[in-house]
Write a protein that holds these residues in place. Structure first.
Motif, PDB file in Angstrom:
ATOM      1  N   THR A  64       0.843  -1.196   0.000  1.00 29.65           N
ATOM      2  CA  THR A  64       0.000   0.000   0.000  1.00 29.65           C
ATOM      3  C   THR A  64       0.873   1.240   0.000  1.00 29.65           C
TER       4      THR A  64
ATOM      5  N   ASN B  84      -7.432   2.972  -1.114  1.00 35.70           N
ATOM      6  CA  ASN B  84      -5.974   3.005  -1.000  1.00 35.70           C
ATOM      7  C   ASN B  84      -5.335   2.785  -2.360  1.00 35.70           C
TER       8      ASN B  84
ATOM      9  N   GLY C 171      -2.140   1.138  -4.120  1.00 33.68           N
ATOM     10  CA  GLY C 171      -1.075   0.189  -3.823  1.00 33.68           C
ATOM     11  C   GLY C 171      -0.724  -0.653  -5.026  1.00 33.68           C
TER      12      GLY C 171
END
Length: 613
Positions: free
Chosen positions: A63, A76, A78
């Motif tokens: 991440t 997120n 990532g």
């Protein structure tokens, strides 16, 4: 700093530096900086892959940062490291480096090197982001990034109005697919609350599929439309042939080896969705089969060497679509990798010939070049043979064989037959191109380039376009865990495929070297003229789109050019202006006049009150 960060950042840093400090760098410094950054990314990609553990279908997620966090809504950014992403990564960086190195020779004949290499590095960065992203939204940013780079590089020769039109056409048509991809992302989040690939896999193991069946149909259809837009399949295929207006290394990297395969990657990455909806997968195969035949026929009548290769790209991607339709995901990626190598080889060799012939692209104005440019002849011969699946010694034979044999053993007879027809037509138009360019009467004498930056990429690609490519252990082929039937290679099927390929070569040699009169006489008939024009002009798709979309849009814009809404409000403006012109004498600057008008106004008000009260 993590190795994966270096792989991603070096192309981005190079792009930013070349764009904002272009006046500082000389042309040689631009080339060294650009090519060097991709070389670093390639070395670290190889190192990372060599040291990554593949046991037990190992998956690594890193991440980077939280993009959005509002209450329970969180996205997120990532990187997802697995066999599929690493296979795509090594393909992008290696092919990207070789094309960059060749471009340093090719673009030596051009101007504005800083902008060109900045766009190329931005493309590599965007493509790396696309294949490494761990969620659909992050992937979509890379997806749009490669689209922007395609627009910038196709229109690189901005003084040529046709290049501008081609860039706009490609941009608009691929945006159609992108809209549907965006809709699929919205639906996925609305239905399942996440866009992360691994989280979606876990969710699908726990939920009841029947409760989401309608949404899944919509999601997979929208994903399919997004894929066919980027990968130039019917009915969104017309942009790719026109995109050949850009520099040839651009065609090699973006429109043959990497960007147009993004649709294949998208479907492979979301295979857990498609495997639940067999009808959409079957539609995928039908689209691939139709595109395969149509694009092969179109390539057979083209005279521009780059347009021939563009249509061949469509046809080879169609094989990948057919493989995906049969849920033979690994075979699709195997052919994707093989195609990236041999198609980059042919495109770069074609670009070299075009430069040496002072921008001549018509294959019938070439001829007899075999003895003058032996390296380019070998490049075309090996790359073309791999494209045409020349038996046993080329990588294309084995990757395409996997698809055809799987179709036969699992009773996908429609796909198997269309694949065999495509194999024959591919052999026919590929060797037509080779025989016309390199055999026959010598029309121009050329000197073969000997520069390292020209020859090294071609030699490397020649080597890996052969069966040697089979000995490279790409990560995907070690870790891609999907249930599939084992393919038992049938000796008789190998003989049939080999016979079709060799027969196509022989027929092509006879028609375009031994006895050219047959083709010339055929093209003089009404049927020959009709089909030649039909396939030469993209099967009428451009005409249909012009009638249905472009012309109505232009009509509306011409109507709006006269601004009807503005004209309506102009009547009020004219009315007020008329009142002003006729009552302007009131404002004369005399106090007595103002008092008189005020008095008359008061009298008028009183009279009105008296009359109505």
């Amino acid at each position: 700093m993590n190795i994966i960060h270096i792989i991603v950042l070096f192309p981005l840093i190079s792009c930013v530096a070349l764009l904002f400090f272009k006046k500082i760098f000389s042309d040689s410094q631009v080339i060294k900086f650009s090519v060097g950054s991709i070389l670093v990314s390639m070395f670290f990609s190889i190192y990372f892959i060599k040291n990554f553990s593949y046991q037990n279908d190992n998956i690594f997620v890193e991440t980077l940062w939280t993009f959005i966090a509002v209450d329970n809504f969180q996205i997120n950014f990532g990187f997802l490291i697995d066999g599929l992403s690493l296979t795509m990564l090594i393909m992008v960086t290696c092919i990207g480096f070789l094309v960059h190195l060749f471009s340093s020779w090719y673009m030596g004949f051009k101007t504005q090197l800083s902008s060109f290499f900045a766009y190329m590095n931005l493309f590599i960065f965007s493509m790396i982001v696309l294949v490494l992203s761990d969620n659909l939204i992050f992937m979509f940013l890379g997806w749009e990034g490669v689209g922007i780079c395609s627009y910038l590089l196709v229109g690189y020769y901005y003084k040529n109005i046709n290049a501008g039109y081609a860039a706009l056409k490609g941009f608009f048509i691929t945006r159609i697919g992108d809209v549907f991809l965006l809709l699929s992302i919205f639906l996925i989040y609305k239905e399942f609350g996440t866009t992360n690939f691994e989280e979606l896999k876990l969710i699908f193991k726990m939920i009841k599929i029947k409760e989401h069946i309608f949404s899944l149909h919509l999601i997979t259809i929208f994903l399919l439309l997004g894929a066919i837009g980027k990968s130039a399949q019917i009915p969104l295929q017309t942009w790719l042939a026109d995109a050949m207006m850009g520099p040839t290394p651009v065609s090699a990297l973006i429109h043959a080896a990497t960007m147009v395969t993004a649709g294949i990657y998208l479907i492979s990455r979301t295979y857990f969705l498609f495997s639940l909806i067999p009808v959409v997968l079957y539609i995928l195969g039908i689209i691939g089969s139709i595109t395969l035949i149509v694009s092969c026929c179109s390539a057979l009548v083209q005279t521009d060497v780059k347009r021939i290769l563009a249509y061949s790209t469509m046809s080879q991607i169609s094989y990948m679509f057919i493989a995906l339709s049969m849920q033979n995901w690994t075979a699709a990626i195997q052919h994707l990798v093989a195609h990236a190598i041999f198609k980059a080889l042919i495109f770069l060799a074609a670009g070299s010939i075009i430069i040496l012939l002072k921008n001549e692209k018509n294959i019938f104005k070439m001829g007899g070049l075999k003895r003058h440019i032996p390296l380019l002849y070998i490049s075309f011969l090996v790359g073309g043979s791999s494209l045409a699946s020349f038996p046993f010694i080329t990588s294309g034979f084995y990757s395409k064989r996997n698809i055809l044999f799987f179709a036969f053993e699992n009773n996908f007879m429609l796909f198997f037959i269309s694949g065999l027809i495509g194999l024959f037509l591919t052999t026919l138009y590929t060797y037509r191109m080779i025989f016309v360019i390199f055999f026959g009467t010598t029309k121009r004498k050329l000197l073969s380039p000997t520069e390292f930056t020209h020859s090294f990429p071609l030699i490397v690609l020649i080597i890996f376009s052969t069966f040697i490519e089979l000995y490279i252990n790409f990560p995907l082929f070690q870790t891609f865990s999907i249930e599939k039937k084992v393919i038992h290679f049938n000796f008789y099927l190998e003989i049939i495929c080999s016979f079709i390929s060799l027969f196509g070569i022989s027929l092509s040699y006879y028609l375009w070297v031994v006895n050219k009169k047959i083709i010339n006489n055929l093209l003089c008939t009404k049927v020959g003229i009709f089909f030649n024009q039909f396939f030469f002009n993209a099967c009428g798709f451009d005409y249909i789109y012009n009638v249905l979309f472009v012309n109505p849009y232009l009509y509306i814009t011409k109507f709006l050019m006269f601004d009807p809404l503005g004209n309506f409000f102009n009547h009020f403006k004219n009315l007020f202006y008329f009142i002003y012109r006729n009552f302007v004498f009131i404002h004369n600057g005399y106090l007595r006049a103002y008092l008189l008008w005020i008095l008359l106004g008061c009298i008028a008000c009183l009279e009105t009150i008296i009359l109505y009260v």
